[in-house]
Design a protein around this motif. Structure first.
Motif, PDB file in Angstrom:
ATOM      1  N   SER A  32     -12.388  80.477 -43.217  1.00  0.00           N
ATOM      2  CA  SER A  32     -13.361  80.160 -41.861  1.00  0.00           C
ATOM      3  C   SER A  32     -13.566  78.720 -42.117  1.00  0.00           C
ATOM      4  CB  SER A  32     -14.387  80.759 -41.767  1.00  0.00           C
ATOM      5  OG  SER A  32     -15.185  80.562 -42.920  1.00  0.00           O
ATOM      6  N   LEU A  33     -14.003  78.250 -43.388  1.00  0.00           N
ATOM      7  CA  LEU A  33     -14.394  76.796 -43.522  1.00  0.00           C
ATOM      8  C   LEU A  33     -13.231  75.736 -43.613  1.00  0.00           C
ATOM      9  CD1 LEU A  33     -16.927  77.168 -46.256  1.00  0.00           C
ATOM     10  CD2 LEU A  33     -17.294  76.663 -44.109  1.00  0.00           C
ATOM     11  N   ASN A  34     -11.888  76.182 -43.740  1.00  0.00           N
ATOM     12  CA  ASN A  34     -10.818  75.512 -43.792  1.00  0.00           C
ATOM     13  C   ASN A  34     -10.539  75.278 -42.017  1.00  0.00           C
ATOM     14  OD1 ASN A  34      -9.149  74.629 -46.294  1.00  0.00           O
ATOM     15  ND2 ASN A  34      -9.906  76.431 -47.022  1.00  0.00           N
ATOM     16  N   GLY A  35     -10.605  76.289 -41.396  1.00  0.00           N
ATOM     17  CA  GLY A  35     -10.399  76.399 -39.861  1.00  0.00           C
ATOM     18  C   GLY A  35     -11.290  75.423 -39.507  1.00  0.00           C
ATOM     19  N   SER A  36     -12.626  75.154 -39.882  1.00  0.00           N
ATOM     20  CA  SER A  36     -13.452  74.298 -39.386  1.00  0.00           C
ATOM     21  C   SER A  36     -13.077  72.991 -39.549  1.00  0.00           C
ATOM     22  CB  SER A  36     -14.990  74.610 -40.078  1.00  0.00           C
ATOM     23  OG  SER A  36     -15.473  75.972 -39.734  1.00  0.00           O
ATOM     24  N   GLU A  37     -12.485  72.910 -40.795  1.00  0.00           N
ATOM     25  CA  GLU A  37     -12.001  71.157 -41.001  1.00  0.00           C
ATOM     26  C   GLU A  37     -11.240  70.673 -40.188  1.00  0.00           C
ATOM     27  OE1 GLU A  37     -11.941  68.750 -44.560  1.00  0.00           O
ATOM     28  OE2 GLU A  37     -13.092  70.476 -44.447  1.00  0.00           O
ATOM     29  N   PHE A  38     -10.121  71.549 -39.542  1.00  0.00           N
ATOM     30  CA  PHE A  38      -9.029  71.084 -38.560  1.00  0.00           C
ATOM     31  C   PHE A  38      -9.977  70.922 -37.374  1.00  0.00           C
ATOM     32  CE2 PHE A  38      -5.821  72.996 -41.436  1.00  0.00           C
ATOM     33  CZ  PHE A  38      -5.162  72.104 -41.277  1.00  0.00           C
ATOM     34  N   LEU A  39     -10.926  71.792 -36.703  1.00  0.00           N
ATOM     35  CA  LEU A  39     -11.504  71.615 -35.604  1.00  0.00           C
ATOM     36  C   LEU A  39     -12.335  70.398 -35.622  1.00  0.00           C
ATOM     37  CD1 LEU A  39     -12.436  75.277 -34.760  1.00  0.00           C
ATOM     38  CD2 LEU A  39     -10.629  73.857 -33.869  1.00  0.00           C
ATOM     39  N   LEU A  40     -13.009  70.153 -36.886  1.00  0.00           N
ATOM     40  CA  LEU A  40     -13.850  68.757 -37.022  1.00  0.00           C
ATOM     41  C   LEU A  40     -12.941  67.556 -37.050  1.00  0.00           C
ATOM     42  CD1 LEU A  40     -16.117  69.929 -39.929  1.00  0.00           C
ATOM     43  CD2 LEU A  40     -16.849  69.521 -37.398  1.00  0.00           C
ATOM     44  N   LEU A  41     -11.632  67.764 -37.500  1.00  0.00           N
ATOM     45  CA  LEU A  41     -10.763  66.562 -37.601  1.00  0.00           C
ATOM     46  C   LEU A  41     -10.465  66.271 -36.013  1.00  0.00           C
ATOM     47  CD1 LEU A  41      -8.600  67.149 -40.597  1.00  0.00           C
ATOM     48  CD2 LEU A  41     -10.022  65.311 -40.357  1.00  0.00           C
ATOM     49  N   ALA A  42     -10.128  67.382 -35.313  1.00  0.00           N
ATOM     50  CA  ALA A  42      -9.881  67.425 -33.960  1.00  0.00           C
ATOM     51  C   ALA A  42     -10.699  66.667 -33.147  1.00  0.00           C
ATOM     52  CB  ALA A  42      -9.487  68.787 -33.180  1.00  0.00           C
TER      53      ALA A  42
ATOM     54  N   MET B 134      -6.557  46.023 -34.687  1.00  0.00           N
ATOM     55  CA  MET B 134      -7.244  45.811 -35.932  1.00  0.00           C
ATOM     56  C   MET B 134      -8.543  46.718 -35.992  1.00  0.00           C
ATOM     57  SD  MET B 134      -5.726  44.101 -38.028  1.00  0.00           S
ATOM     58  CE  MET B 134      -6.779  43.801 -39.318  1.00  0.00           C
ATOM     59  N   LYS B 135      -9.455  46.766 -35.161  1.00  0.00           N
ATOM     60  CA  LYS B 135     -10.668  47.701 -35.100  1.00  0.00           C
ATOM     61  C   LYS B 135     -10.249  49.355 -35.015  1.00  0.00           C
ATOM     62  CE  LYS B 135     -14.923  48.542 -32.806  1.00  0.00           C
ATOM     63  NZ  LYS B 135     -15.885  47.818 -31.558  1.00  0.00           N
ATOM     64  N   ALA B 136      -9.141  49.336 -34.142  1.00  0.00           N
ATOM     65  CA  ALA B 136      -8.526  50.788 -33.974  1.00  0.00           C
ATOM     66  C   ALA B 136      -8.024  51.408 -35.280  1.00  0.00           C
ATOM     67  CB  ALA B 136      -7.604  50.937 -32.703  1.00  0.00           C
ATOM     68  N   ALA B 137      -7.098  50.328 -35.843  1.00  0.00           N
ATOM     69  CA  ALA B 137      -6.658  50.901 -37.315  1.00  0.00           C
ATOM     70  C   ALA B 137      -7.789  51.207 -38.303  1.00  0.00           C
ATOM     71  CB  ALA B 137      -5.822  49.721 -37.727  1.00  0.00           C
ATOM     72  N   GLN B 138      -8.781  50.481 -38.345  1.00  0.00           N
ATOM     73  CA  GLN B 138      -9.787  50.443 -39.247  1.00  0.00           C
ATOM     74  C   GLN B 138     -10.485  51.890 -39.185  1.00  0.00           C
ATOM     75  OE1 GLN B 138     -13.361  47.887 -38.864  1.00  0.00           O
ATOM     76  NE2 GLN B 138     -13.708  47.727 -40.986  1.00  0.00           N
ATOM     77  N   THR B 139     -10.766  52.267 -38.095  1.00  0.00           N
ATOM     78  CA  THR B 139     -11.349  53.733 -37.781  1.00  0.00           C
ATOM     79  C   THR B 139     -10.711  54.871 -37.712  1.00  0.00           C
ATOM     80  OG1 THR B 139     -11.350  53.234 -35.410  1.00  0.00           O
ATOM     81  CG2 THR B 139     -13.508  52.498 -36.493  1.00  0.00           C
ATOM     82  N   CYS B 140      -9.245  54.530 -37.234  1.00  0.00           N
ATOM     83  CA  CYS B 140      -8.510  55.680 -37.182  1.00  0.00           C
ATOM     84  C   CYS B 140      -7.285  55.887 -38.352  1.00  0.00           C
ATOM     85  CB  CYS B 140      -7.316  55.648 -35.966  1.00  0.00           C
ATOM     86  SG  CYS B 140      -8.175  55.446 -34.399  1.00  0.00           S
ATOM     87  N   LEU B 141      -7.119  55.092 -39.196  1.00  0.00           N
ATOM     88  CA  LEU B 141      -6.401  55.246 -40.417  1.00  0.00           C
ATOM     89  C   LEU B 141      -6.983  56.255 -41.284  1.00  0.00           C
ATOM     90  CD1 LEU B 141      -3.752  54.470 -41.925  1.00  0.00           C
ATOM     91  CD2 LEU B 141      -5.039  52.519 -42.782  1.00  0.00           C
ATOM     92  N   PRO B 142      -8.319  56.104 -41.855  1.00  0.00           N
ATOM     93  CA  PRO B 142      -8.920  57.186 -42.627  1.00  0.00           C
ATOM     94  C   PRO B 142      -8.642  58.645 -41.976  1.00  0.00           C
ATOM     95  CG  PRO B 142     -10.389  55.353 -42.362  1.00  0.00           C
ATOM     96  CD  PRO B 142      -9.098  55.016 -41.228  1.00  0.00           C
ATOM     97  N   HIS B 143      -8.845  58.657 -40.701  1.00  0.00           N
ATOM     98  CA  HIS B 143      -8.787  59.895 -40.431  1.00  0.00           C
ATOM     99  C   HIS B 143      -7.382  60.719 -40.355  1.00  0.00           C
ATOM    100  CE1 HIS B 143      -8.582  62.547 -36.694  1.00  0.00           C
ATOM    101  NE2 HIS B 143      -9.309  63.055 -37.236  1.00  0.00           N
ATOM    102  N   LEU B 144      -6.470  59.846 -40.037  1.00  0.00           N
ATOM    103  CA  LEU B 144      -4.922  60.266 -40.282  1.00  0.00           C
ATOM    104  C   LEU B 144      -4.401  60.530 -41.773  1.00  0.00           C
ATOM    105  CD1 LEU B 144      -3.063  57.642 -37.758  1.00  0.00           C
ATOM    106  CD2 LEU B 144      -3.467  60.290 -37.488  1.00  0.00           C
ATOM    107  N   LEU B 145      -5.049  59.835 -42.510  1.00  0.00           N
ATOM    108  CA  LEU B 145      -4.760  59.972 -44.012  1.00  0.00           C
ATOM    109  C   LEU B 145      -5.318  61.396 -44.632  1.00  0.00           C
ATOM    110  CD1 LEU B 145      -5.628  56.365 -45.517  1.00  0.00           C
ATOM    111  CD2 LEU B 145      -3.313  57.540 -45.167  1.00  0.00           C
ATOM    112  N   VAL B 146      -6.648  61.644 -43.900  1.00  0.00           N
ATOM    113  CA  VAL B 146      -7.426  62.826 -44.355  1.00  0.00           C
ATOM    114  C   VAL B 146      -6.516  64.071 -43.716  1.00  0.00           C
ATOM    115  CG1 VAL B 146      -9.538  64.239 -44.050  1.00  0.00           C
ATOM    116  CG2 VAL B 146      -9.499  61.961 -44.756  1.00  0.00           C
ATOM    117  N   LEU B 147      -6.112  63.852 -42.556  1.00  0.00           N
ATOM    118  CA  LEU B 147      -5.268  64.757 -41.749  1.00  0.00           C
ATOM    119  C   LEU B 147      -4.283  65.494 -42.781  1.00  0.00           C
ATOM    120  CD1 LEU B 147      -5.143  66.621 -39.074  1.00  0.00           C
ATOM    121  CD2 LEU B 147      -3.711  64.792 -38.252  1.00  0.00           C
ATOM    122  N   ILE B 148      -3.326  64.143 -42.597  1.00  0.00           N
ATOM    123  CA  ILE B 148      -1.877  64.549 -43.539  1.00  0.00           C
ATOM    124  C   ILE B 148      -2.405  65.182 -44.888  1.00  0.00           C
ATOM    125  CG2 ILE B 148      -0.144  63.218 -44.365  1.00  0.00           C
ATOM    126  CD1 ILE B 148      -0.407  61.152 -42.336  1.00  0.00           C
ATOM    127  N   SER B 149      -2.998  64.638 -45.504  1.00  0.00           N
ATOM    128  CA  SER B 149      -3.215  65.278 -47.035  1.00  0.00           C
ATOM    129  C   SER B 149      -3.844  66.702 -46.610  1.00  0.00           C
ATOM    130  CB  SER B 149      -4.109  64.676 -47.906  1.00  0.00           C
ATOM    131  OG  SER B 149      -5.573  64.716 -47.435  1.00  0.00           O
TER     132      SER B 149
END
Length: 312
Positions: free
Chosen positions: A103-113, A229-244
């Motif tokens: 349930s918490l792992n499912g929450s992780e995906f929804l929080l990332l969304a 640059m600003k978009a990359a700064q805020t979006c890149l961490p999110h994408l790295l977390v999502l992929i891993s």
């Protein structure tokens, strides 16, 4: 099975040479759990106390790190007990741990969304951001992220509570979806429902994230360099977390469904990655890559060093 108390016990048989490396395993797990608590709690605390971080983006980050803490707390204390004693768990406790984990792992995906939607509105609809991402909207997203997966996982877990078991050894170090392999009869309905759950809380959020980031990429590609640059700064961490996280969670689910017989050592190492890598990866990524959070972390430790210097 304990006939006197009518309690069924499961042996967690996924450990590798636990008697030989018991103290090493315990020290490693305790250290990792301590680091998970400290790193995630520090960033959650900083977001809580600083007004300039009371924005949807940082609130979602705090929720994500809190979720990692909850997942780790559902796994590590029992894991540490198992390393000091026998690797046993009651069937009911095993089901509860399985419920918390998925349930918490499912929450992780929804929080990332939810985080990807926040970034989409911020970058693609900046003038409407404060109208769309209100406090009420953030609360609804947070409630949805934790409530929906819990409801969906509760059904198969509750149905499994009275299912007859023919095997009492789980090929894992904690209770995951391999618990269904202990049942005497494989339920087709349970298999179908598990697939629906996986689609709802994993594939759908990932597809939504891909859609939002595609839109963000199109908008930023046509914008100035500063915007990119600003978009990359805020979006890149999110994408790295999502992929891993997607890679590790998919491994955990698919490896059991495909019934692949991996060597026990490889399976043990990969399982450790699932519970070790991601909870430590999140605070490092968000702490170092998010400028506002990093600045507060730096000030926090600089103040401590200054305070220690004055005391000396």
């Amino acid at each position: 099975m304990d006939s006197e108390l009518n309690i069924t016990y499961i042996t967690l048989g996924g450990h590798v040479e636990v008697d030989k490396y018991r103290y090493l395993y315990f020290l490693m797990m305790f250290t990792v759990y301590f680091l998970i608590i400290c790193s995630n709690s520090t960033i959650v605390y900083l977001i809580w106390v600083h007004q300039n971080l009371h924005k949807p983006m940082y609130i979602f980050i705090a929720a994500l790190l809190l979720n990692s803490l909850l997942i780790s707390t559902a796994i590590y204390p029992k894991l540490l007990i198992d390393l000091s004693e026998k690797q046993l768990i009651s069937y009911s406790a095993c089901l509860f741990q399985c419920f918390l984990y998925y349930s918490l792992n499912g929450s992780e995906f929804l929080l990332l969304a939810a985080m990807s939607y926040d970034r989409y509105v911020s970058i693609c609809k900046p003038l409407q951001y404060h109208t769309i991402m209100k406090k009420t909207t953030v609360r609804i997203f947070l409630g949805f992220a934790w409530f929906v997966p819990a409801c969906q996982v509760a059904l198969p877990v509750s149905l499994s509570a009275n299912t007859k078991l023919c095997n009492f050894t789980l090929k894992a170090i904690f209770c995951n979806n391999s618990i269904y392999k202990l049942h005497c009869v494989s339920s087709r309905a349970l298999t179908v429902y598990s697939g629906i759950f996986f689609f709802n809380v994993t594939l759908l959020p990932v597809l939504f994230i891909i859609f939002t980031y595609t839109k963000i990429f199109i908008v930023t590609y046509q914008s100035r360099r500063e915007v990119r640059m600003k978009a990359a700064q805020t979006c890149l961490p999110h994408l790295l977390v999502l992929i891993s996280f997607s890679f590790l969670f998919t491994y955990d689910v698919v490896i059991v469904k495909l019934e692949l017989e991996l060597p026990k050592t490889i399976h043990f190492i990969m399982t450790l990655q699932v519970i070790l890598y991601h909870p430590l990866f999140n605070p490092i990524i968000y702490g170092l890559k998010m400028k506002e959070i990093y600045n507060h972390i730096r000030r926090l430790f600089c103040q401590r060093k200054l305070h220690q210097h004055i005391n000396k």
